[in-house]
Design a protein around this motif. Sequence first.
Motif, PDB file in Angstrom:
ATOM      1  N   ARG A 136      12.878 -48.602 -14.248  1.00  0.00           N
ATOM      2  CA  ARG A 136      13.073 -47.153 -14.203  1.00  0.00           C
ATOM      3  C   ARG A 136      12.280 -46.543 -15.356  1.00  0.00           C
ATOM      4  NH1 ARG A 136      14.912 -43.929 -10.697  1.00  0.00           N
ATOM      5  NH2 ARG A 136      17.142 -44.442 -10.667  1.00  0.00           N
ATOM      6  N   VAL A 137      11.291 -45.728 -15.022  1.00  0.00           N
ATOM      7  CA  VAL A 137      10.513 -45.048 -16.044  1.00  0.00           C
ATOM      8  C   VAL A 137      11.172 -43.700 -16.314  1.00  0.00           C
ATOM      9  CG1 VAL A 137       8.275 -44.081 -16.653  1.00  0.00           C
ATOM     10  CG2 VAL A 137       8.399 -46.195 -15.326  1.00  0.00           C
ATOM     11  N   ALA A 138      11.546 -43.451 -17.557  1.00  0.00           N
ATOM     12  CA  ALA A 138      12.210 -42.200 -17.909  1.00  0.00           C
ATOM     13  C   ALA A 138      11.256 -41.029 -17.721  1.00  0.00           C
ATOM     14  CB  ALA A 138      12.693 -42.253 -19.348  1.00  0.00           C
ATOM     15  N   ILE A 139      11.750 -39.970 -17.093  1.00  0.00           N
ATOM     16  CA  ILE A 139      10.945 -38.799 -16.770  1.00  0.00           C
ATOM     17  C   ILE A 139      11.546 -37.563 -17.426  1.00  0.00           C
ATOM     18  CG2 ILE A 139      10.194 -37.274 -14.899  1.00  0.00           C
ATOM     19  CD1 ILE A 139       8.705 -39.883 -14.893  1.00  0.00           C
ATOM     20  N   GLU A 140      10.702 -36.687 -17.930  1.00  0.00           N
ATOM     21  CA  GLU A 140      11.145 -35.385 -18.412  1.00  0.00           C
ATOM     22  C   GLU A 140      10.361 -34.299 -17.690  1.00  0.00           C
ATOM     23  OE1 GLU A 140      11.973 -34.487 -22.409  1.00  0.00           O
ATOM     24  OE2 GLU A 140      12.275 -36.578 -23.004  1.00  0.00           O
ATOM     25  N   LEU A 163       0.330 -35.714 -14.919  1.00  0.00           N
ATOM     26  CA  LEU A 163       1.408 -34.769 -14.644  1.00  0.00           C
ATOM     27  C   LEU A 163       1.580 -34.592 -13.143  1.00  0.00           C
ATOM     28  CD1 LEU A 163       0.546 -31.961 -17.251  1.00  0.00           C
ATOM     29  CD2 LEU A 163       1.961 -34.006 -17.565  1.00  0.00           C
ATOM     30  N   SER A 164       2.826 -34.480 -12.728  1.00  0.00           N
ATOM     31  CA  SER A 164       3.135 -34.227 -11.316  1.00  0.00           C
ATOM     32  C   SER A 164       3.734 -32.832 -11.205  1.00  0.00           C
ATOM     33  CB  SER A 164       4.122 -35.268 -10.793  1.00  0.00           C
ATOM     34  OG  SER A 164       4.474 -34.988  -9.460  1.00  0.00           O
ATOM     35  N   ILE A 165       3.055 -31.956 -10.479  1.00  0.00           N
ATOM     36  CA  ILE A 165       3.513 -30.568 -10.356  1.00  0.00           C
ATOM     37  C   ILE A 165       4.680 -30.493  -9.370  1.00  0.00           C
ATOM     38  CG2 ILE A 165       2.865 -28.222  -9.685  1.00  0.00           C
ATOM     39  CD1 ILE A 165       0.008 -28.890 -10.563  1.00  0.00           C
ATOM     40  N   LYS A 166       5.818 -29.971  -9.839  1.00  0.00           N
ATOM     41  CA  LYS A 166       7.025 -29.879  -9.021  1.00  0.00           C
ATOM     42  C   LYS A 166       7.218 -28.487  -8.432  1.00  0.00           C
ATOM     43  CE  LYS A 166       8.023 -34.111  -9.812  1.00  0.00           C
ATOM     44  NZ  LYS A 166       7.850 -35.114  -8.732  1.00  0.00           N
ATOM     45  N   SER A 167       6.758 -27.460  -9.142  1.00  0.00           N
ATOM     46  CA  SER A 167       6.847 -26.093  -8.629  1.00  0.00           C
ATOM     47  C   SER A 167       5.802 -25.243  -9.324  1.00  0.00           C
ATOM     48  CB  SER A 167       8.246 -25.508  -8.857  1.00  0.00           C
ATOM     49  OG  SER A 167       8.515 -25.378 -10.241  1.00  0.00           O
ATOM     50  N   SER A 168       5.451 -24.134  -8.709  1.00  0.00           N
ATOM     51  CA  SER A 168       4.433 -23.253  -9.297  1.00  0.00           C
ATOM     52  C   SER A 168       4.627 -21.829  -8.793  1.00  0.00           C
ATOM     53  CB  SER A 168       3.028 -23.753  -8.949  1.00  0.00           C
ATOM     54  OG  SER A 168       2.844 -23.794  -7.545  1.00  0.00           O
ATOM     55  N   ILE A 176       3.862 -23.312 -14.030  1.00  0.00           N
ATOM     56  CA  ILE A 176       4.113 -24.544 -13.292  1.00  0.00           C
ATOM     57  C   ILE A 176       5.190 -25.352 -14.005  1.00  0.00           C
ATOM     58  CG2 ILE A 176       1.806 -24.688 -12.271  1.00  0.00           C
ATOM     59  CD1 ILE A 176       1.059 -26.729 -14.413  1.00  0.00           C
ATOM     60  N   THR A 177       5.937 -26.104 -13.238  1.00  0.00           N
ATOM     61  CA  THR A 177       6.865 -27.080 -13.782  1.00  0.00           C
ATOM     62  C   THR A 177       6.341 -28.451 -13.407  1.00  0.00           C
ATOM     63  OG1 THR A 177       8.775 -25.609 -13.583  1.00  0.00           O
ATOM     64  CG2 THR A 177       9.225 -27.969 -13.747  1.00  0.00           C
ATOM     65  N   VAL A 178       6.214 -29.315 -14.394  1.00  0.00           N
ATOM     66  CA  VAL A 178       5.648 -30.637 -14.149  1.00  0.00           C
ATOM     67  C   VAL A 178       6.597 -31.718 -14.649  1.00  0.00           C
ATOM     68  CG1 VAL A 178       3.299 -29.740 -14.377  1.00  0.00           C
ATOM     69  CG2 VAL A 178       4.429 -30.741 -16.373  1.00  0.00           C
ATOM     70  N   SER A 179       6.479 -32.899 -14.064  1.00  0.00           N
ATOM     71  CA  SER A 179       7.199 -34.064 -14.580  1.00  0.00           C
ATOM     72  C   SER A 179       6.193 -34.959 -15.288  1.00  0.00           C
ATOM     73  CB  SER A 179       7.888 -34.834 -13.452  1.00  0.00           C
ATOM     74  OG  SER A 179       6.948 -35.359 -12.533  1.00  0.00           O
ATOM     75  N   VAL A 180       6.672 -35.637 -16.329  1.00  0.00           N
ATOM     76  CA  VAL A 180       5.818 -36.500 -17.130  1.00  0.00           C
ATOM     77  C   VAL A 180       6.667 -37.637 -17.665  1.00  0.00           C
ATOM     78  CG1 VAL A 180       6.219 -35.064 -19.177  1.00  0.00           C
ATOM     79  CG2 VAL A 180       4.231 -36.564 -19.121  1.00  0.00           C
ATOM     80  N   GLU A 181       6.072 -38.815 -17.848  1.00  0.00           N
ATOM     81  CA  GLU A 181       6.804 -39.923 -18.452  1.00  0.00           C
ATOM     82  C   GLU A 181       7.290 -39.501 -19.834  1.00  0.00           C
ATOM     83  OE1 GLU A 181       4.893 -43.675 -18.501  1.00  0.00           O
ATOM     84  OE2 GLU A 181       4.275 -43.590 -16.402  1.00  0.00           O
ATOM     85  N   ALA A 182       8.554 -39.805 -20.123  1.00  0.00           N
ATOM     86  CA  ALA A 182       9.167 -39.354 -21.365  1.00  0.00           C
ATOM     87  C   ALA A 182       8.396 -39.814 -22.602  1.00  0.00           C
ATOM     88  CB  ALA A 182      10.607 -39.832 -21.436  1.00  0.00           C
ATOM     89  N   ILE A 183       7.823 -41.005 -22.531  1.00  0.00           N
ATOM     90  CA  ILE A 183       7.093 -41.513 -23.702  1.00  0.00           C
ATOM     91  C   ILE A 183       5.821 -40.713 -23.988  1.00  0.00           C
ATOM     92  CG2 ILE A 183       7.971 -43.866 -23.533  1.00  0.00           C
ATOM     93  CD1 ILE A 183       5.427 -44.647 -22.091  1.00  0.00           C
TER      94      ILE A 183
END
Length: 209
Positions: A136-140, A163-168, A176-183
């Motif tokens: 499980r890779v932690a996502i923020e 970055l993965s765009i979740k909304s815009s 935009i709201t993006v998800s990224v690996e927490a590290i």
Amino acid sequence: MAVTSPYLIPSAPVTFEEEIKRSRFITLLSHTPSSAEAKAFIQRIKNAHPQAGHHCWGFVAGPPTDSMQLGFSDDGEPSGTAGKPILAQLQGSQIGEITAVVIRYSGGIKLGTGGLVKAYGGGVKQALSLLTTKTRVAIEYIAIEYDYALQGAIDDLTREYDLSIKSSTFTEMASITVSVEAIQVTSLLKKASLFEDTKLRVRRLEPKE
């Protein structure tokens, strides 16, 4: 506390069964990403084995380092002989999002406190040896608001940090709201701060409960 390190979680359920002094012990492991799902799994096992004398359990519902999402129960066995040994095995495995339920059909022979600790903890240990896992890779989640003239810079950040765009939304400024690996979050925020421009705003979003 934000989780910044990847951790292992179960990739498939496991069942392990053994007989000890005529008592039948069945250990079941399952992936449970939250306390609510852990409790639901426990209830399903109780419903499936209504004749069992005890349904003892332990869970680590979040990351293995998160002490706020732990639980255990002796379910009628002497205090400390079932739930705690179950939980100790789960914590020692460093696997997160996992629940163990150990069902006991008593055979009429008393095992004693030491025997119970060994039976419940040992059953979970044996089941864990059969468990397959995945990471499980932690996502923020990050909110980015910027002037359209900075689109090229945003594209560069997107590629660099995957970055993965979740909304815009696109009005006077782009948001935009993006998800990224927490590290990667600290580095991303530092890189964004180098843009000495009030037309670029980056902020960390609080995780949803």
